[in-house]
Design a protein around this motif. Sequence first.
Motif, PDB file in Angstrom:
ATOM      1  N   GLY A  92      13.827 -10.264  19.522  1.00 10.36           N
ATOM      2  CA  GLY A  92      13.033 -11.020  20.485  1.00 10.36           C
ATOM      3  C   GLY A  92      13.126 -12.523  20.370  1.00 10.36           C
ATOM      4  N   SER A 130       7.190 -17.912  17.490  1.00 10.98           N
ATOM      5  CA  SER A 130       6.972 -16.698  16.696  1.00 10.98           C
ATOM      6  C   SER A 130       5.521 -16.247  16.753  1.00 10.98           C
ATOM      7  CB  SER A 130       7.392 -16.952  15.246  1.00 10.98           C
ATOM      8  OG  SER A 130       8.771 -17.259  15.165  1.00 10.98           O
ATOM      9  N   LYS A 178       1.387 -11.458  21.075  1.00 12.35           N
ATOM     10  CA  LYS A 178       1.587 -10.624  22.268  1.00 12.35           C
ATOM     11  C   LYS A 178       1.742  -9.154  21.895  1.00 12.35           C
ATOM     12  CE  LYS A 178       4.846 -10.012  26.114  1.00 12.35           C
ATOM     13  NZ  LYS A 178       6.103 -10.526  26.723  1.00 12.35           N
ATOM     14  N   ASN A 179       2.303  -8.885  20.727  1.00 16.67           N
ATOM     15  CA  ASN A 179       2.574  -7.510  20.308  1.00 16.67           C
ATOM     16  C   ASN A 179       1.614  -7.010  19.228  1.00 16.67           C
ATOM     17  OD1 ASN A 179       5.280  -6.720  21.684  1.00 16.67           O
ATOM     18  ND2 ASN A 179       5.662  -8.772  20.891  1.00 16.67           N
ATOM     19  N   ALA A 238       9.025  -7.162  16.874  1.00 13.10           N
ATOM     20  CA  ALA A 238       7.917  -8.127  16.870  1.00 13.10           C
ATOM     21  C   ALA A 238       6.562  -7.448  16.709  1.00 13.10           C
ATOM     22  CB  ALA A 238       7.933  -8.961  18.151  1.00 13.10           C
ATOM     23  N   LEU A 298       4.830 -14.616  20.138  1.00 13.52           N
ATOM     24  CA  LEU A 298       5.442 -13.300  20.275  1.00 13.52           C
ATOM     25  C   LEU A 298       4.715 -12.260  19.434  1.00 13.52           C
ATOM     26  CD1 LEU A 298       7.692 -11.634  21.535  1.00 13.52           C
ATOM     27  CD2 LEU A 298       9.201 -12.338  19.658  1.00 13.52           C
TER      28      LEU A 298
END
Length: 398
Positions: A256, A33, A39-40, A75, A36
């Motif tokens: 995701g 988590s 990353k966003n 996300a 992710l």
Amino acid sequence: MDGSVPADTQEAEGDVADWRTVPDPKQAGWIFSQELLHKNKDLKSLFLSVDVRHDPSEQDRALVAFYKRNKVQWASPLYCKLQGDVATGSGVDRHMMSTVIFKLMSGFHLSFGGAAVTRLFEGEPDHLVPSGSDELLSSGMFSAAGRMMGHSFLHHGPSFPGLSPAVIHVLFGGSLETAPVTVRDCPDLDVRDAVTMLDGEGEIEESVHQLCLSWNLPAPNARNRKRLSDRLLRRAVIEQTWSQTNQLRRGLQETGVWPLLTLRRDVIPVLFPRESDAQVTPQVILDCIIWPSSLTVFFERYEEYEESGTEDVCRVSGYLKTFIENASAAELKSLIKFWIGWELPAREMKVEIVEASFPSALTCFEKLRLPRHHRAYATFHQDLCACIAHHSSGFGRS
């Protein structure tokens, strides 16, 4: 999952654990988590707003409308706002995720089919199955439910407990024929009675014949009764909720989290724990508490500290310990939600003894403040129960 960092994930710089190989499934979920979300982190934030001044139906419509949106990057960074409430920060996010999962379990104040409260899942604990309502299915409510579950997981919120193992089996690609269905998975009492009768050796009543006929199944007899029992049960539990389960899967996939759940199947029980495993016990809470210094008392009115004797601190701390040890499961959940914003204990929950009239909490700092003036457990118990009973209106801030 709670919002705290598992100790084993606090790796030294340059030595970050890999969610694919780390042994503990909860730790794997936390690492996945975090990766992710990081990353966003530069994507446009999602804004989830609920007006606490509105009635429950309007608040629930706002939650559902948020999760029924399509083509959303779930996300993305999340910003939650309680309109009509001064609270800000991570405590509001925790409160919102807790509310979403609670609504999935207890029902939304939405009118589907004339019901005052609409439940998306029905049945007994640890055997919940999706509602067979065609109206809920056609409105995309199960896709929204999957997004809610995955979104809460991403933000280290509560998991959804009590889903039937048979539904979980099908949800993650298992065949209908091998789903571990039991009679407890069937919320329809008429079907339960028919299955129990077919599994027995007694005479088969006319109502069972009529049920089989209405479902285009052969008439029961001594030779086929056992096989017919299995077919009735699978149709009631799995086949009639097949489309709902598919919607739920799509909603989860959109958040995701699916790569984690397919590559680390041991994480699935973290996302869908048994309700009995998710229950909070007094000892679990007591193990998380950081008790106050015996020499410091905070005066809320003046925002000052002064030294105090150990008597007040020890006495009131003892009252809290007694309350926790004797509270019901519902009272424990209300206490935790009042304290930190949701029903799952954090790794560290702080207590302060203060000069104040009533208990209060700083949910963003996971801190409970208790008045020092109590001289009897009965009045302490009365005041604390009154406060935690109203956590939903402001989730316990000072």
